[in-house]
Design an enzyme around this catalytic site. Structure first.
Site, PDB file in Angstrom:
ATOM      1  N   GLY A  74      -5.239   9.001   5.203  1.00 10.90           N
ATOM      2  CA  GLY A  74      -6.097   9.567   6.237  1.00 10.90           C
ATOM      3  C   GLY A  74      -7.473   8.947   6.263  1.00 10.90           C
ATOM      4  O   GLY A  74      -8.030   8.672   7.335  1.00 10.90           O
ATOM      5  N   GLU A  75      -8.056   8.716   5.087  1.00 14.12           N
ATOM      6  CA  GLU A  75      -9.389   8.122   5.013  1.00 14.12           C
ATOM      7  C   GLU A  75      -9.368   6.663   5.472  1.00 14.12           C
ATOM      8  O   GLU A  75     -10.311   6.190   6.113  1.00 14.12           O
ATOM      9  CB  GLU A  75      -9.927   8.216   3.589  1.00 14.12           C
ATOM     10  CG  GLU A  75     -10.262   9.618   3.131  1.00 14.12           C
ATOM     11  CD  GLU A  75      -9.026  10.415   2.756  1.00 14.12           C
ATOM     12  OE1 GLU A  75      -7.960   9.804   2.485  1.00 14.12           O
ATOM     13  OE2 GLU A  75      -9.111  11.658   2.739  1.00 14.12           O
ATOM     14  N   ILE A  76      -8.287   5.949   5.157  1.00 14.62           N
ATOM     15  CA  ILE A  76      -8.138   4.576   5.642  1.00 14.62           C
ATOM     16  C   ILE A  76      -8.109   4.548   7.170  1.00 14.62           C
ATOM     17  O   ILE A  76      -8.771   3.713   7.812  1.00 14.62           O
ATOM     18  CB  ILE A  76      -6.858   3.930   5.067  1.00 14.62           C
ATOM     19  CG1 ILE A  76      -7.035   3.600   3.576  1.00 14.62           C
ATOM     20  CG2 ILE A  76      -6.472   2.673   5.846  1.00 14.62           C
ATOM     21  CD1 ILE A  76      -8.018   2.483   3.275  1.00 14.62           C
ATOM     22  N   SER A  78      -9.449   6.672   9.155  1.00 16.22           N
ATOM     23  CA  SER A  78     -10.748   7.070   9.709  1.00 16.22           C
ATOM     24  C   SER A  78     -11.712   5.901   9.827  1.00 16.22           C
ATOM     25  O   SER A  78     -12.693   5.969  10.566  1.00 16.22           O
ATOM     26  CB  SER A  78     -11.374   8.183   8.846  1.00 16.22           C
ATOM     27  OG  SER A  78     -11.841   7.675   7.609  1.00 16.22           O
TER      28      SER A  78
END
EC number: 2.4.99.12
Length: 425
Positions: A74-76, A78
């Site tokens: 998920g952070e990737i 974003s």
């Protein structure tokens, strides 16, 4: 876009000797557990790359100008609007000034997503994707980071040696999308001294909310401002276009253990109401973690024997439940969904999942009440429904009365502001 070098004005920090020794001792003690965990399919690539020689001893084969670190899938994702904006900038720059970007992560799903999203042959920037080595191995990368201008770390990835390496290389250091959840607050406060020493190595902090700003300041963060969540900058993109079945489509997204049974039970009454009509409901069930696909498939079959796998039938309308056994499909499914049930929110220890994507497609959006990791994102959404687990059955039965969700308009200035910060160093 011009770059301003600041390296000659920055003195190198003192090597955190006792912290390094503590990490070394922890590493030695944890080796048997790390080895055992590396035998699991989930960790067979990431753990050797992060903890075991010779993989973790390898130096970088690139010399990055910008280094982004994000924990997982998920952070990737974003980071996508930022990387795209940097790629666009490089279209206008001379060949000799084009940037090399290093992206590091700690999970296999994050690693694969970073390669898929950012290592395009059409890109005008060079992107290197690596697993982040454990703390004691990070100084081995210093030699390859002599041209580093900025280190940008997301959310709560506050590794001291990571920021130390950034400062030794005289780069500007950023913590973006920063947050402190209710669940983790006491843990951070318990190690307040450690986090204060980490924040001493961070030049600027961009918090998700005012509450996060106050909590981060209490831990010692300086030069901190409220920016909002990065995911508000990311417009959902479809990787495939599916024809909507002539049925009511319910998507249970990013579910965790215990939630599938709850949703399947609640869906039964709804299915019975419509089963003799042409618009009988279809449930698309998408577990959060790939290693649980088979487990959840068996649970679903115990309720609905005609449950099938998405990989085998796609959206074949003859089934009651389709188990989504593939990553990267949620946006494609939201686009054809009438109702979305967001998982990770009916159990207490997860904190919810991203509501922006289903809201972008104006689905009727249902979530549990445990959304402590997603408050900033829910503030950017209108017309969602938060319910306790025991209300799910009745809520599904009255789905037609639920409002359609929508995203609030994000500030058009945010992305350009962030790009300016990290490139004018």
């Amino acid at each position: 876009m011009a770059r301003v070098s600041h390296k000659k004005h920055i003195s190198a920090p003192t090597f955190p000797f006792f912290y390094f020794l503590s990490c070394l001792l922890l590493y030695v003690l944890a080796l048997p557990l790390l080895f055992a965990s590396s035998l699991r399919p989930k960790h067979k690539y990431s753990l050797p790359a992060r903890f075991f020689p010779p993989q973790c001893l390898k130096g970088l084969d690139c010399e990055p100008h910008l280094w982004f670190h994000a924990c997982s899938f998920g952070e990737i994702r974003s980071l996508e609007p930022i990387i795209k904006a940097l790629d666009s900038i490089n279209h206008t720059e001379s060949t000799e000034s084009k940037r090399t970007i290093l992206i590091t992560t700690i999970t296999h799903t994050g690693f694969e997503e970073a390669k898929k999203l950012y290592q395009s042959p059409d890109s005008k920037i060079r992107v290197c994707v690596r697993y982040l080595p454990f703390e004691i191995f990070l100084p081995l990368w210093i030699k390859s980071c002599r041209h580093l201008q900025a280190l940008i770390v997301t959310e709560a990835e506050m590794w001291k040696m990571l920021f130390y390496v950034g400062k030794v290389c005289k780069a500007r250091t950023f913590l973006i999308n920063a947050r402190i959840s209710n669940r983790s607050l006491k843990s951070y406060q318990r190690f307040k001294g450690l986090y204060a020493s980490i924040f001493a190595l961070i030049d600027e902090v961009l918090a998700q909310s005012q509450m996060d700003k106050e909590r981060l300041e209490d831990l010692g963060a300086k030069h901190i401002s409220v920016f909002g969540n990065l995911k508000t900058l990311n417009t959902p993109v479809l990787s495939a276009h599916y024809t909507k079945p002539k049925r009511i489509v319910f998507t249970a997204a990013s579910t965790h253990r215990g939630e599938e049974k709850l949703i399947l039970q609640a869906f039964q009454s709804l299915y019975e109401r419509y089963q003799n009509t042409e618009s009988k409901p279809l449930l698309l069930l998408a577990p959060r973690h790939p290693e649980r696909f088979q487990e959840v498939y068996e649970v679903a079959q115990s309720f609905y024997p005609r449950t099938t796998l998405f990989s085998q039938t796609n959206l074949e309308p003859a089934h009651e439940v389709i188990l989504i056994d593939a990553l990267g499909e949620l946006n494609n499914l939201y686009a054809i969904s009438d109702v979305v049930i967001l998982g990770g929110s009916f159990v207490q220890n997860v904190g919810g999942h991203n509501p922006l994507e289903p809201a972008f497609f104006h689905t009727k959006l249902i979530s549990g009440e445990h959304i402590f990791n997603q408050y900033a994102l829910f503030e950017a959404v209108t017309n969602y429904v938060l319910i306790p687990p025991q209300s799910l059955k009745d809520t599904l039965l009255r789905w037609e009365q639920l409002p359609q969700s929508a995203c609030n308009q994000a500030s058009s200035d945010k992305l350009s502001t962030l790009i300016h910060k990290i490139t004018h160093t």
